[in-house]
Design a protein around this motif. Structure first.
Motif, mmCIF file in Angstrom:
data_model
loop_
_atom_site.group_PDB
_atom_site.id
_atom_site.type_symbol
_atom_site.label_atom_id
_atom_site.label_comp_id
_atom_site.label_asym_id
_atom_site.label_seq_id
_atom_site.Cartn_x
_atom_site.Cartn_y
_atom_site.Cartn_z
ATOM 1 N N THR A 159 29.867 46.405 37.880
ATOM 2 C CA THR A 159 29.497 46.296 39.292
ATOM 3 C C THR A 159 28.552 47.419 39.703
ATOM 4 N N LEU A 206 28.007 39.554 37.232
ATOM 5 C CA LEU A 206 28.467 40.188 38.464
ATOM 6 C C LEU A 206 29.823 39.645 38.889
ATOM 7 N N THR A 241 37.522 42.572 46.818
ATOM 8 C CA THR A 241 36.746 42.440 45.590
ATOM 9 C C THR A 241 36.805 41.016 45.037
ATOM 10 N N LEU A 257 33.200 42.030 39.287
ATOM 11 C CA LEU A 257 33.989 42.105 40.518
ATOM 12 C C LEU A 257 35.410 41.595 40.311
ATOM 13 N N LEU A 282 24.061 40.866 46.625
ATOM 14 C CA LEU A 282 24.947 41.926 47.102
ATOM 15 C C LEU A 282 24.822 42.117 48.603
#
Length: 295
Positions: A32, A272, A216, A276, A94
């Motif tokens: 991350t 990603l 998360t 996470l 993001l």
């Protein structure tokens, strides 16, 4: 060494313990952090001449060029540099995901605390409304909202956040119901503490333990949902570097053997999400004593 380690706080001891869940959590943090650094540095890379402009196609760029020294990830059907768009797609993902999860947290946590603490008709009405939202699939709800609010960073974030508000509400509300009967809450009420004082000073820190984990995991899910919106043409504005849109444009080229236009955005999205998810699962094992296991 053992004595020094035993003097550390319990949470810090579990954070550095060589357990499998701890290793997974730190692996997720590394992945991350890597994407966060890319998102922050992408504009600087462009200013330094290391990246092409992801919004414009240079005239000399060939279309559907395979990966090479000039274009590390190749080019797509319009001549865009896939490497540049993949890196800037990280920034877009993001940005939207952080905004969406933060909005849902700021709405869902206070509603859950108020509903669980007050109880009665307020709790029943809010619980019915949130349960109704919770039964709807997140992607379907986001697609419906995206149709209503249109494209854009803020609009996409709103469409995503509404789907996650019920999750924060349910978790915080259930914790509040169990904590509000504790003796220290009753003592504060007996001393004349206001509802706001009880919620902010006595309840908040005791009911938000699962919020970082939920944050998360929702962020990981939001990356996929945003990609789905982009794939359907409902996410960010046209030509914005975004993984879902790039995958949509790459779909027609896959049968002809042009694999790079879909592989690199898809690999970035998957990485990603995995990072996470590992952070969320590791935090759950680290914070929650009910699911923590001995090595």
């Amino acid at each position: 060494m053992t004595q020094a380690k035993s003097s550390l706080p319990p949470l810090l001891q579990r954070a550095i313990a060589p357990s499998l869940s701890t290793r997974f959590m730190w692996a997720g943090i590394v992945i991350t952090t890597f994407f966060v650094v890319i998102a922050l540095l992408a504009p600087w890379f462009q200013d330094w001449g290391l990246l092409q402009d992801p919004f414009k196609v240079p005239l000399e760029n060939p279309i559907h060029s395979p990966p090479s020294a000039d274009h590390w990830f190749g080019t797509d059907r319009k001549g865009y540099d896939v490497f540049s768009r993949t890196l800037f797609g990280t920034r877009a993902a993001l940005h939207v995901v952080l905004l969406a999860t933060t909005l849902s947290l700021l709405v869902g946590v206070p509603l859950g605390m108020v509903s669980g603490y007050l109880g009665g008709r307020v709790d029943r009405v809010m619980l019915f409304f949130m349960d109704t939202l919770y039964t709807l699939p997140g992607l379907l709800l986001s697609v419906t909202l995206a149709f209503m609010v249109g494209r854009g960073v803020l609009n996409a974030a709103i469409a995503l956040s509404i789907a996650y508000v019920p999750q924060y509400y349910r978790v915080v509300r259930n914790h509040t119901v169990s904590v509000k009967t504790e003796l220290f809450i009753e003592a504060a009420q007996a001393m004349g503490a206001s509802t706001w004082t009880v919620l902010s000073r006595y309840l908040a820190l005791n009911v938000i333990q699962s919020v970082p984990v939920l944050f998360t995991l929702n962020a990981a899910d939001a990356v996929l949902v945003l990609g789905g919106l982009g794939f359907l043409g409902l996410g960010l504005p046209e030509q914005t570097p975004e993984w879902g849109q790039d995958l949509r444009q790459a779909l027609d080229a896959l049968p002809t053997g042009i694999w790079w236009t879909a592989m690199f955005p898809g690999l970035a999205m998957t990485s990603l999400v995995v990072g996470l998810s590992l952070v969320g699962e590791g935090l759950n094992d680290w914070i929650n004593p009910l699911v923590r296991r001995e090595r």
